[in-house]
Design a protein around this motif. Structure first.
Motif, PDB file in Angstrom:
ATOM      1  N   ARG A  99       0.709  -1.266  -0.052  1.00  0.00           N
ATOM      2  CA  ARG A  99      -0.044  -0.035  -0.093  1.00  0.00           C
ATOM      3  C   ARG A  99       1.012   1.260   0.050  1.00  0.00           C
ATOM      4  O   ARG A  99       0.600   2.235  -0.649  1.00  0.00           O
ATOM      5  CB  ARG A  99      -1.057  -0.258   1.136  1.00  0.00           C
ATOM      6  N   ALA A 100       1.906   1.245   0.966  1.00  0.00           N
ATOM      7  CA  ALA A 100       2.735   2.489   0.894  1.00  0.00           C
ATOM      8  C   ALA A 100       3.367   2.700  -0.522  1.00  0.00           C
ATOM      9  O   ALA A 100       3.505   3.587  -0.979  1.00  0.00           O
ATOM     10  CB  ALA A 100       4.055   2.318   2.063  1.00  0.00           C
ATOM     11  N   GLU A 101       3.900   1.581  -1.043  1.00  0.00           N
ATOM     12  CA  GLU A 101       4.497   1.620  -2.603  1.00  0.00           C
ATOM     13  C   GLU A 101       3.465   2.152  -3.484  1.00  0.00           C
ATOM     14  O   GLU A 101       3.897   3.146  -4.385  1.00  0.00           O
ATOM     15  CB  GLU A 101       5.038   0.170  -2.975  1.00  0.00           C
ATOM     16  N   ALA A 102       2.202   1.547  -3.471  1.00  0.00           N
ATOM     17  CA  ALA A 102       1.143   2.394  -4.329  1.00  0.00           C
ATOM     18  C   ALA A 102       0.851   3.796  -4.368  1.00  0.00           C
ATOM     19  O   ALA A 102       0.733   4.424  -5.216  1.00  0.00           O
ATOM     20  CB  ALA A 102       0.067   1.320  -4.299  1.00  0.00           C
ATOM     21  N   MET A 103       0.607   4.167  -2.779  1.00  0.00           N
ATOM     22  CA  MET A 103       0.382   5.421  -2.613  1.00  0.00           C
ATOM     23  C   MET A 103       1.703   6.342  -3.099  1.00  0.00           C
ATOM     24  O   MET A 103       1.381   7.493  -3.360  1.00  0.00           O
ATOM     25  CB  MET A 103       0.144   5.564  -1.380  1.00  0.00           C
ATOM     26  N   ALA A 104       3.065   5.738  -2.959  1.00  0.00           N
ATOM     27  CA  ALA A 104       3.981   6.705  -2.986  1.00  0.00           C
ATOM     28  C   ALA A 104       3.843   6.883  -4.634  1.00  0.00           C
ATOM     29  O   ALA A 104       4.655   7.938  -5.152  1.00  0.00           O
ATOM     30  CB  ALA A 104       5.411   5.999  -2.688  1.00  0.00           C
ATOM     31  N   VAL A 105       3.636   5.901  -5.450  1.00  0.00           N
ATOM     32  CA  VAL A 105       3.737   6.063  -7.058  1.00  0.00           C
ATOM     33  C   VAL A 105       2.659   7.124  -7.385  1.00  0.00           C
ATOM     34  O   VAL A 105       2.767   7.946  -8.323  1.00  0.00           O
ATOM     35  CB  VAL A 105       3.410   4.653  -7.500  1.00  0.00           C
ATOM     36  N   LEU A 106       1.429   6.820  -6.675  1.00  0.00           N
ATOM     37  CA  LEU A 106       0.437   7.772  -7.102  1.00  0.00           C
ATOM     38  C   LEU A 106       0.741   9.207  -6.752  1.00  0.00           C
ATOM     39  O   LEU A 106       0.520  10.201  -7.305  1.00  0.00           O
ATOM     40  CB  LEU A 106      -0.833   7.329  -6.372  1.00  0.00           C
ATOM     41  N   ALA A 107       1.301   9.559  -5.388  1.00  0.00           N
ATOM     42  CA  ALA A 107       1.956  10.622  -4.997  1.00  0.00           C
ATOM     43  C   ALA A 107       2.839  11.164  -6.226  1.00  0.00           C
ATOM     44  O   ALA A 107       2.751  12.456  -6.404  1.00  0.00           O
ATOM     45  CB  ALA A 107       2.359  10.699  -3.710  1.00  0.00           C
ATOM     46  N   GLY A 108       3.542  10.487  -6.471  1.00  0.00           N
ATOM     47  CA  GLY A 108       4.857  10.994  -7.364  1.00  0.00           C
ATOM     48  C   GLY A 108       3.919  11.301  -8.961  1.00  0.00           C
ATOM     49  O   GLY A 108       4.263  12.294  -9.262  1.00  0.00           O
ATOM     50  N   MET A 109       2.959  10.651  -9.308  1.00  0.00           N
ATOM     51  CA  MET A 109       2.237  10.829 -10.577  1.00  0.00           C
ATOM     52  C   MET A 109       1.547  12.458 -10.336  1.00  0.00           C
ATOM     53  O   MET A 109       1.484  13.298 -11.094  1.00  0.00           O
ATOM     54  CB  MET A 109       1.212   9.871 -10.703  1.00  0.00           C
ATOM     55  N   HIS A 110       1.013  12.377  -9.107  1.00  0.00           N
ATOM     56  CA  HIS A 110       0.065  13.685  -8.821  1.00  0.00           C
ATOM     57  C   HIS A 110       1.188  14.916  -9.150  1.00  0.00           C
ATOM     58  O   HIS A 110       0.947  15.917  -9.418  1.00  0.00           O
ATOM     59  CB  HIS A 110      -0.407  13.765  -7.415  1.00  0.00           C
ATOM     60  N   HIS A 111       2.241  14.673  -8.204  1.00  0.00           N
ATOM     61  CA  HIS A 111       3.289  15.837  -8.059  1.00  0.00           C
ATOM     62  C   HIS A 111       3.685  16.299  -9.427  1.00  0.00           C
ATOM     63  O   HIS A 111       3.744  17.369  -9.666  1.00  0.00           O
ATOM     64  CB  HIS A 111       4.452  15.307  -7.150  1.00  0.00           C
ATOM     65  N   ARG A 112       4.147  15.270 -10.107  1.00  0.00           N
ATOM     66  CA  ARG A 112       4.799  15.422 -11.594  1.00  0.00           C
ATOM     67  C   ARG A 112       3.707  16.279 -12.495  1.00  0.00           C
ATOM     68  O   ARG A 112       4.155  17.268 -13.209  1.00  0.00           O
ATOM     69  CB  ARG A 112       5.260  14.318 -12.314  1.00  0.00           C
TER      70      ARG A 112
END
Length: 495
Positions: free
Chosen positions: A39-52
């Motif tokens: 879950r942490a990995e998935a949310m980290a990827v989504l957070a990165g997508m949002h930030h980019r």
């Protein structure tokens, strides 16, 4: 049109924020323990997508071009707020956001496991990693924003807040409370000498408490079609305005701490559910910072939930759901109980600000580097002894491990709680001036006047105004801590 491009981007960002919010709420309430790492990995990827997406270089060109377009007043206000958000988000590289999201989530998961074991030593390495990343974040933001590192963190929660302005207010309040707490305790003791405290029965099944909480949530205005109530280690309000997730925690030996937690989080939820829907995808349509958010939650918990008028209406509901008949004279000593305690979220409204001031002072030292994470237990204990004459040196679970904020990298958030309490007291005073009969309405379970006043002056405004401007427009004057101190004196300082 460039503004149209920004509008379309906001809708895409809102979708990612929606996913992150719901995944985060689920992680804290329903996710199996074994799902934490993925879950942490998935949310980290989504957070990165949002930030980019939110920091793409072409956005700066769109903002600049939109300034020259024929925008109405609302669009112009939206552009200003979008630019403020863009500048703050471009302070951090996307890779850093992913790394920090993963680290804070893993630290939160470890905190849930180790707090009950009082295992500070096992928890410390993860917390140290989070603090190191927060310091890096603070430095990155400070350089871009032209602020000192701690102010740069506070800016993310309450735009315009500065430690140099807050610290003197907190020092004045701290001095007042160090004298007032003993007085309030003495008044309470004298009252109980005249009328002994009726004991709670200690038989409050969770399902009955939950039903009572839901009934009160709905009565004060919560839209159950767009929200829910769950259980978590630490009460919170999450989700999104159309699907607000609030949580509490229960003790079967008493019901007031859970109920007050439910009312507190319902205050947050009411703010979210009543934000302007037509511009919900714009930064302009979001809540105006955490101090305003806390003012809304504390308004429901303190100005309503601890108001004698509220309990004139609420006592029959307590009897219906919990099977106990109470008189107003019996319940108010519990509702207005003052006690020096270790736990912030269980603290009464007299001692609560001292818990917040303690954290504000410690985290300023942590961010500046003048304190290390290893120093926290001793520093925490010293301030607890000074402010509340209590010790936590052998009890980290009820000391520096009690809050989720530091494991979750939320440094700069704590001042919002006490600023919110001051704002709530001032809002109540302004409301009562405009509607002198409001307590009579509350005693009858009618909350329309209260909610209409807040909807018009606060909820519907979103982020159109800065926090100081919003307060002055809502109440007719700038933030004035005197209202909060007078509120405490009236409720707790005299027989």
């Amino acid at each position: 049109m460039s503004f149209q491009k920004l509008d379309e981007l906001c809708r895409k960002l809102e979708a990612l924020e929606h996913a992150l919010s719901i995944l985060g709420a689920d992680e804290a309430t329903h996710m199996a323990v074994g799902g934490g790492e993925k879950r942490a990995e998935a949310m980290a990827v989504l957070a990165g997508m949002h930030h980019r997406q939110a920091t793409a270089p072409e956005i700066a060109d769109w903002i600049e071009a939109a300034r020259g377009e024929a925008l109405d007043d609302e669009q112009s206000a939206a552009l200003r707020e979008f630019e403020r958000q863009y500048v703050n988000m471009t302070c951090l590289p996307s890779e850093f956001v992913e790394c920090q999201t993963n680290a804070r989530m893993r630290c939160e998961q470890l905190w849930r496991e180790l707090r009950s074991k009082r295992d500070w030593r096992g928890f410390l390495p993860a917390l140290d990693g989070v603090v190191a990343l927060v310091r890096e974040e603070a430095d990155l933001r400070a350089e871009k924003l032209g602020l000192n590192p701690y102010d740069a963190l506070m800016e993310q929660y309450d735009p315009g807040n500065r430690a140099a302005d807050i610290a003197p207010v907190f020092d004045k309040l701290k001095a007042f409370l160090k004298d007032f707490v003993p007085l309030a305790l003495a008044v309470q003791e004298e009252r109980q000498a005249k009328r002994p405290l009726r004991s709670l029965s200690g038989q409050y099944p969770v399902e009955r408490q939950r039903a009572l909480g839901l009934a009160m949530m709905e009565a004060v205005g919560f839209d159950v079609g767009h929200g829910s109530l769950s259980v978590s280690h630490h009460p919170f309000c999450g989700g999104v305005p159309t699907d607000v997730r609030i949580t509490t925690r229960y003790r079967t030996t008493e019901f007031l701490s859970s109920l007050m937690g439910v009312l507190h989080e319902t205050g947050h939820a009411l703010y979210e559910q009543n934000l302007p829907q037509k511009r919900a995808h714009w930064p302009l349509g979001r809540a105006r910072g955490m101090a305003v958010h806390e003012s809304q939650s504390l308004f429901v918990e303190k100005q309503l939930g601890r108001n004698p008028a509220f309990w004139r209406w609420a006592l029959p509901m307590v009897e219906t759901h919990l099977g106990e008949a109470w008189s107003l004279e019996d319940i108010l000593p519990h509702v207005h109980r003052v006690a020096r305690g270790l736990i912030r979220v269980d603290a009464d409204e007299v001692t609560y600000p001292l818990h917040v001031i303690l954290r504000f002072e410690l985290e300023r030292e942590l961010i500046s580097g003048s304190m290390t994470t290893t120093d926290i237990p001793e520093a925490w204990d010293a301030k607890m002894k000074e402010y509340l004459t209590l010790t936590t040196i052998d009890n980290p679970a009820d000391g520096p491990m009690q809050d989720v904020h530091w494991p979750g990298a939320a440094f700069g958030y704590f001042p919002s709680y006490t600023l919110g309490a001051m704002m709530a007291a001032q809002q109540w005073a302004a409301l009562a001036r405009h509607h002198p009969g409001v307590n009579d309405e509350i005693a009858e379970g009618r909350f329309e006047t209260v909610n209409d006043w807040r909807r018009e002056r606060i909820w519907s405004q979103g982020s159109r105004w800065s926090t100081p401007e919003l307060m002055e427009r809502a109440t007719g004057e700038p933030l004035n801590a005197t209202y909060f101190m007078e509120h405490l004196k009236a409720r707790y300082g005299a027989l």
